[in-house]
Design a protein around this motif. Structure first.
Motif, mmCIF file in Angstrom:
data_model
loop_
_atom_site.group_PDB
_atom_site.id
_atom_site.type_symbol
_atom_site.label_atom_id
_atom_site.label_comp_id
_atom_site.label_asym_id
_atom_site.label_seq_id
_atom_site.Cartn_x
_atom_site.Cartn_y
_atom_site.Cartn_z
ATOM 1 N N HIS A 50 -6.505 1.925 -6.365
ATOM 2 C CA HIS A 50 -6.645 3.304 -6.159
ATOM 3 C C HIS A 50 -6.592 3.976 -4.973
ATOM 4 O O HIS A 50 -7.166 3.324 -3.849
ATOM 5 C CB HIS A 50 -8.001 3.857 -7.009
ATOM 6 C CG HIS A 50 -8.055 5.455 -6.998
ATOM 7 N ND1 HIS A 50 -7.355 6.127 -7.877
ATOM 8 C CD2 HIS A 50 -8.860 6.309 -6.537
ATOM 9 C CE1 HIS A 50 -7.715 7.412 -7.590
ATOM 10 N NE2 HIS A 50 -8.675 7.462 -6.885
ATOM 11 N N ARG A 51 -6.131 5.237 -4.556
ATOM 12 C CA ARG A 51 -6.052 5.488 -3.390
ATOM 13 C C ARG A 51 -7.224 6.779 -3.123
ATOM 14 O O ARG A 51 -7.149 7.560 -3.971
ATOM 15 C CB ARG A 51 -4.581 6.322 -2.722
ATOM 16 C CG ARG A 51 -3.718 5.056 -2.741
ATOM 17 C CD ARG A 51 -2.275 5.592 -2.371
ATOM 18 N NE ARG A 51 -1.374 4.428 -2.007
ATOM 19 C CZ ARG A 51 -0.170 4.603 -1.874
ATOM 20 N NH1 ARG A 51 0.373 5.577 -1.629
ATOM 21 N NH2 ARG A 51 0.433 3.494 -1.532
ATOM 22 N N GLU A 52 -7.993 6.591 -1.924
ATOM 23 C CA GLU A 52 -8.957 7.443 -1.825
ATOM 24 C C GLU A 52 -8.863 8.260 -0.364
ATOM 25 O O GLU A 52 -8.684 7.508 0.600
ATOM 26 C CB GLU A 52 -10.370 6.756 -2.015
ATOM 27 C CG GLU A 52 -10.509 6.267 -3.280
ATOM 28 C CD GLU A 52 -11.432 5.339 -3.325
ATOM 29 O OE1 GLU A 52 -12.023 5.220 -4.423
ATOM 30 O OE2 GLU A 52 -11.987 4.691 -2.450
ATOM 31 N N HIS A 53 -9.356 9.341 -0.385
ATOM 32 C CA HIS A 53 -9.459 10.138 1.069
ATOM 33 C C HIS A 53 -10.969 9.751 1.457
ATOM 34 O O HIS A 53 -12.038 9.644 0.812
ATOM 35 C CB HIS A 53 -9.372 11.499 1.291
ATOM 36 C CG HIS A 53 -7.939 12.059 1.009
ATOM 37 N ND1 HIS A 53 -7.506 12.900 -0.032
ATOM 38 C CD2 HIS A 53 -6.998 12.021 1.990
ATOM 39 C CE1 HIS A 53 -6.301 13.191 0.273
ATOM 40 N NE2 HIS A 53 -5.992 12.432 1.513
ATOM 41 N N TRP A 54 -11.161 9.384 2.820
ATOM 42 C CA TRP A 54 -12.190 9.019 3.625
ATOM 43 C C TRP A 54 -12.227 9.515 4.952
ATOM 44 O O TRP A 54 -11.103 9.685 5.538
ATOM 45 C CB TRP A 54 -12.549 7.382 3.672
ATOM 46 C CG TRP A 54 -12.908 6.918 2.368
ATOM 47 C CD1 TRP A 54 -11.937 6.193 1.594
ATOM 48 C CD2 TRP A 54 -14.231 6.596 1.871
ATOM 49 N NE1 TRP A 54 -12.693 5.755 0.344
ATOM 50 C CE2 TRP A 54 -14.038 5.999 0.478
ATOM 51 C CE3 TRP A 54 -15.375 6.856 2.319
ATOM 52 C CZ2 TRP A 54 -14.943 5.302 -0.266
ATOM 53 C CZ3 TRP A 54 -16.612 6.260 1.619
ATOM 54 C CH2 TRP A 54 -16.198 5.483 0.266
ATOM 55 N N ARG A 61 -14.105 10.542 13.452
ATOM 56 C CA ARG A 61 -13.995 11.594 12.642
ATOM 57 C C ARG A 61 -12.594 11.959 11.875
ATOM 58 O O ARG A 61 -12.354 12.829 11.238
ATOM 59 C CB ARG A 61 -14.400 12.919 13.349
ATOM 60 C CG ARG A 61 -15.718 12.890 13.899
ATOM 61 C CD ARG A 61 -16.495 13.990 14.406
ATOM 62 N NE ARG A 61 -16.602 15.072 13.323
ATOM 63 C CZ ARG A 61 -17.254 15.202 12.631
ATOM 64 N NH1 ARG A 61 -18.311 14.188 12.222
ATOM 65 N NH2 ARG A 61 -17.356 16.086 11.595
ATOM 66 N N ALA A 62 -11.677 10.878 12.284
ATOM 67 C CA ALA A 62 -10.312 10.949 11.482
ATOM 68 C C ALA A 62 -10.205 11.133 9.846
ATOM 69 O O ALA A 62 -11.438 10.358 9.380
ATOM 70 C CB ALA A 62 -9.279 10.007 12.124
ATOM 71 N N TRP A 63 -9.570 11.720 9.343
ATOM 72 C CA TRP A 63 -9.101 11.548 7.931
ATOM 73 C C TRP A 63 -8.377 10.270 7.676
ATOM 74 O O TRP A 63 -7.478 10.149 8.346
ATOM 75 C CB TRP A 63 -8.885 12.571 7.181
ATOM 76 C CG TRP A 63 -9.948 13.805 7.091
ATOM 77 C CD1 TRP A 63 -10.110 14.562 7.802
ATOM 78 C CD2 TRP A 63 -10.999 13.823 5.967
ATOM 79 N NE1 TRP A 63 -11.311 15.473 7.362
ATOM 80 C CE2 TRP A 63 -11.584 14.785 6.105
ATOM 81 C CE3 TRP A 63 -10.889 13.093 4.716
ATOM 82 C CZ2 TRP A 63 -12.384 15.176 5.306
ATOM 83 C CZ3 TRP A 63 -11.743 13.069 3.804
ATOM 84 C CH2 TRP A 63 -12.623 14.433 4.121
ATOM 85 N N ILE A 64 -8.822 9.495 6.733
ATOM 86 C CA ILE A 64 -7.802 8.113 6.441
ATOM 87 C C ILE A 64 -7.735 7.919 4.764
ATOM 88 O O ILE A 64 -8.403 8.550 4.092
ATOM 89 C CB ILE A 64 -8.273 6.795 6.804
ATOM 90 C CG1 ILE A 64 -9.657 6.488 6.207
ATOM 91 C CG2 ILE A 64 -8.453 6.808 8.296
ATOM 92 C CD1 ILE A 64 -10.229 5.112 6.631
ATOM 93 N N VAL A 65 -6.612 7.293 4.429
ATOM 94 C CA VAL A 65 -6.339 6.884 3.070
ATOM 95 C C VAL A 65 -6.615 5.594 3.008
ATOM 96 O O VAL A 65 -5.948 4.827 3.582
ATOM 97 C CB VAL A 65 -4.959 7.480 2.646
ATOM 98 C CG1 VAL A 65 -4.583 7.055 0.954
ATOM 99 C CG2 VAL A 65 -4.824 8.788 2.639
ATOM 100 N N VAL A 66 -7.479 5.078 1.940
ATOM 101 C CA VAL A 66 -7.809 3.812 1.800
ATOM 102 C C VAL A 66 -7.316 3.495 0.435
ATOM 103 O O VAL A 66 -7.510 4.025 -0.599
ATOM 104 C CB VAL A 66 -9.354 3.496 2.038
ATOM 105 C CG1 VAL A 66 -9.550 2.063 1.379
ATOM 106 C CG2 VAL A 66 -9.702 3.645 3.203
ATOM 107 N N THR A 76 -6.857 -2.957 0.065
ATOM 108 C CA THR A 76 -5.594 -3.458 0.282
ATOM 109 C C THR A 76 -4.558 -2.850 1.299
ATOM 110 O O THR A 76 -3.502 -3.003 1.699
ATOM 111 C CB THR A 76 -4.789 -3.491 -1.305
ATOM 112 O OG1 THR A 76 -4.588 -2.386 -1.832
ATOM 113 C CG2 THR A 76 -5.532 -4.591 -1.775
ATOM 114 N N GLY A 77 -5.152 -1.577 1.737
ATOM 115 C CA GLY A 77 -4.417 -0.722 2.535
ATOM 116 C C GLY A 77 -5.205 0.142 3.256
ATOM 117 O O GLY A 77 -6.160 0.810 2.549
ATOM 118 N N SER A 78 -4.902 0.737 4.338
ATOM 119 C CA SER A 78 -5.588 1.964 4.981
ATOM 120 C C SER A 78 -4.589 2.453 6.123
ATOM 121 O O SER A 78 -4.045 1.780 6.743
ATOM 122 C CB SER A 78 -6.791 1.463 5.638
ATOM 123 O OG SER A 78 -7.256 2.280 6.853
#
Length: 96
Positions: A50-54, A61-66, A76-78
């Motif tokens: 599943h992909r999530e915003h963090w 302070r950056a937004w990433i997708v994990v 498995t990815g970021s």
């Protein structure tokens, strides 16, 4: 659990704030009310990849997708949230 920030490297989960499902698509402004209700109030409970915003709130302070397995918590990815990733995540199952 440790999350991989693309800028700061692996960091403890306590440094991050959860931002929600990264696979949701916002309806058009003129979409029917039912689409907006579904978007705002109803969420699947995926099992598997599943992909999530963090947001790295205690770091850069950056937004990433994990991309994370919700059963094993294996990451498995970021990548930065503003980068479009074309490859679809592995098929997830919805928990009843």
């Amino acid at each position: 659990m440790r999350l991989p920030c693309p800028w700061c490297g692996d960091r403890d989960l306590n440094e991050f704030g959860y931002g929600g499902d990264a696979t949701l698509q916002r309806p058009a402004d003129d979409a029917p009310m039912k689409e907006w209700v579904d978007y705002v109030f109803f969420r699947d409970n995926p099992r598997g990849s599943h992909r999530e915003h963090w947001q790295h709130i205690q770091g850069c302070r950056a937004w990433i997708v994990v991309e994370r397995d919700t059963l094993t918590h294996e990451i498995t990815g970021s990548w930065p949230a503003n980068e479009m990733v074309v490859a679809a995540p592995a098929k997830s199952e919805v928990t009843p």
